[in-house]
Motif scaffolding. Structure first.
Motif, PDB file in Angstrom:
ATOM      1  N   LEU A 122       5.746   4.456   1.891  1.00  0.00           N
ATOM      2  CA  LEU A 122       4.460   3.906   2.331  1.00  0.00           C
ATOM      3  C   LEU A 122       4.660   2.584   3.068  1.00  0.00           C
ATOM      4  O   LEU A 122       4.001   2.327   4.082  1.00  0.00           O
ATOM      5  N   ALA A 123       5.555   1.745   2.556  1.00  0.00           N
ATOM      6  CA  ALA A 123       5.824   0.476   3.226  1.00  0.00           C
ATOM      7  C   ALA A 123       6.347   0.715   4.640  1.00  0.00           C
ATOM      8  O   ALA A 123       5.928   0.046   5.600  1.00  0.00           O
ATOM      9  N   GLU A 124       7.245   1.674   4.785  1.00  0.00           N
ATOM     10  CA  GLU A 124       7.777   2.009   6.115  1.00  0.00           C
ATOM     11  C   GLU A 124       6.680   2.507   7.042  1.00  0.00           C
ATOM     12  O   GLU A 124       6.727   2.285   8.257  1.00  0.00           O
ATOM     13  N   THR A 139       7.365  -2.878  -0.521  1.00  0.00           N
ATOM     14  CA  THR A 139       7.556  -3.973   0.428  1.00  0.00           C
ATOM     15  C   THR A 139       8.286  -5.142  -0.197  1.00  0.00           C
ATOM     16  O   THR A 139       9.250  -5.670   0.362  1.00  0.00           O
ATOM     17  N   HIS A 140       7.824  -5.559  -1.375  1.00  0.00           N
ATOM     18  CA  HIS A 140       8.368  -6.758  -2.014  1.00  0.00           C
ATOM     19  C   HIS A 140       9.412  -6.442  -3.086  1.00  0.00           C
ATOM     20  O   HIS A 140       9.925  -7.348  -3.731  1.00  0.00           O
ATOM     21  N   MET A 167       3.949   1.780 -10.236  1.00  0.00           N
ATOM     22  CA  MET A 167       2.842   0.962  -9.755  1.00  0.00           C
ATOM     23  C   MET A 167       2.731   1.016  -8.231  1.00  0.00           C
ATOM     24  O   MET A 167       3.690   0.730  -7.518  1.00  0.00           O
ATOM     25  N   LEU A 168       1.558   1.415  -7.759  1.00  0.00           N
ATOM     26  CA  LEU A 168       1.259   1.296  -6.333  1.00  0.00           C
ATOM     27  C   LEU A 168       0.170   0.238  -6.209  1.00  0.00           C
ATOM     28  O   LEU A 168      -1.002   0.502  -6.476  1.00  0.00           O
ATOM     29  N   ALA A 169       0.580  -0.968  -5.869  1.00  0.00           N
ATOM     30  CA  ALA A 169      -0.342  -2.085  -5.677  1.00  0.00           C
ATOM     31  C   ALA A 169      -0.386  -2.393  -4.184  1.00  0.00           C
ATOM     32  O   ALA A 169       0.532  -3.022  -3.645  1.00  0.00           O
ATOM     33  N   THR A 209      -2.905   7.198   5.603  1.00  0.00           N
ATOM     34  CA  THR A 209      -1.456   7.190   5.413  1.00  0.00           C
ATOM     35  C   THR A 209      -1.082   7.562   3.983  1.00  0.00           C
ATOM     36  O   THR A 209      -0.168   8.363   3.744  1.00  0.00           O
ATOM     37  N   ILE A 210      -1.780   7.009   3.016  1.00  0.00           N
ATOM     38  CA  ILE A 210      -1.506   7.305   1.610  1.00  0.00           C
ATOM     39  C   ILE A 210      -1.717   8.788   1.328  1.00  0.00           C
ATOM     40  O   ILE A 210      -0.881   9.448   0.685  1.00  0.00           O
TER      41      ILE A 210
END
Length: 366
Positions: A293-295, A304-305, A334-336, A354-355
């Motif tokens: 998802l970050a990509e 991402t973090h 966790m998807l935050a 996207t999700i």
């Protein structure tokens, strides 16, 4: 919503009014305004959220030989504040449902060296906070809230950051209220406030039982231009919290009942600030899904973090941490999704599409 140009204009106006550029007029006024907004006796402005945590622990007398209980499901900054104070972090597993600190594990890991408990309100969530507060009081322990992501959250009608001995907040960019970089502490304890104020300025101001310059401290002062900017943005706190909550709820509605994702609904008496939209991921290789998802342009804590349970973090291995399997699983699943004040409705639609697309593709194994 405050624009960048409006904020910079307010900053310039505030600086132009300063009678003494070397003084602390803006920071002192910000402290008074923060105390009033949060309904507490004292607010202490500092240079960052991590500085707030470190200063709070020192104000509570935490030091070498002491232990501090904190959730394994936390960010590395909280751990760093504990070790900076000279204490040993003791990681507590998550509750059976993966939420908050397991009170039974808190009790089991409390020793005669335990000095404080630091609950961390990731994504603005406060699961089990009042139960922790009750235990801390019964065990004569300080409760230092890491509320850096929780400006505006409430639990059973109480403002987060005002439940424990001290509440610590961040003013870094991306927080509900920010000034680029900074932080603050909240407390009703005049002695703790005085110690915190002394420590953040090399102990050049006195505290009860410790005259000025009688102890070492740090330069954790908040710069006057940043204090002026924080004061300007603080005026919009209620609107900022309302906007972030609206963004989170809109994203929940747009994502809907996507297979493999379950909304992390708060307890009935908790009202989170909407810092992040939060789901539990029940897909194979959940960390990989968050990274995908970050990509694809959906920023999130894990992908991402690279958030991971603190006892698994490479920087914590010298602490010989105990295994906390429920916390590890909770963080991995966790998807935050990161939200910002400037996130638009178009952004939310893009995130949702996207999700949904990536969850379907991931489940199909492609």
């Amino acid at each position: 919503m405050t624009t960048t140009s409006q904020a910079l204009g307010a900053l310039k106006a505030s600086l132009d009014r300063m009678p003494d550029p070397a003084g602390r007029a803006e920071a002192a006024t910000l402290e008074a305004e923060l105390a009033a907004v949060h309904g507490v006796g004292h607010a202490i402005a500092v240079s960052s959220g991590t500085a707030a945590l470190h200063t709070a622990l020192v104000a509570c007398g935490v030091g070498p030989g002491d232990e501090v209980l904190l959730p394994a499901a936390t960010v590395i900054m909280t751990v760093s504040a504990v070790t900076a104070a000279g204490a040993r972090p003791v990681f507590v597993d998550a509750a059976e449902d993966g939420r908050g600190m397991d009170l039974a594990d808190v009790v089991a890991k409390s020793t005669e060296r335990t000095r404080a408990i630091v609950p961390v309100h990731l994504a603005g969530r406060t699961d089990g906070l009042l139960d922790l507060a009750a235990y801390a009081q019964s065990a004569n322990l300080y409760l230092v809230e890491d509320a850096c992501q929780a400006q505006g959250s409430t639990t059973r009608g109480r403002a987060v950051g005002t439940v424990g001995s001290i509440g610590c907040f961040s003013l870094k960019d991306g927080k509900i209220i920010s000034c680029g970089e900074g932080g603050y502490l909240l407390t009703d304890d005049a002695t703790l406030a005085a110690r915190a104020a002394a420590y953040r300025t090399h102990w050049l101001t006195p505290a009860p039982g410790s005259p000025a310059a009688s102890r070492r401290g740090m330069n954790y002062r908040l710069a006057e231009p940043l204090a002026a900017l924080a004061r300007h943005n603080l005026k919009g706190l209620d609107q900022a919290v309302a906007r972030r909550r609206e963004q989170a709820h809109r994203l929940y509605d747009l994502v809907g009942d996507t297979p493999g994702l379950t909304v992390h609904a708060p307890p009935t008496d908790d009202v989170p600030n909407g810092y992040s939209a939060l789901w539990r991921v029940d897909l194979a290789h959940s960390r990989g899904f968050s990274a995908r998802l970050a990509e694809a342009g959906v920023a999130n804590s894990v992908g991402t973090h690279r958030l991971r349970a603190a006892h698994q973090h490479p920087a914590c291995q010298d602490l010989s941490p105990a295994d906390c399997p429920r916390a590890a699983d909770a963080v991995d699943r966790m998807l935050a999704v990161t939200l910002q004040q400037q996130t638009t409705k178009a952004d939310l639609h893009r995130f949702a599409e996207t999700i949904q697309r990536e969850a379907k593709t991931w489940a199909e194994g492609r």
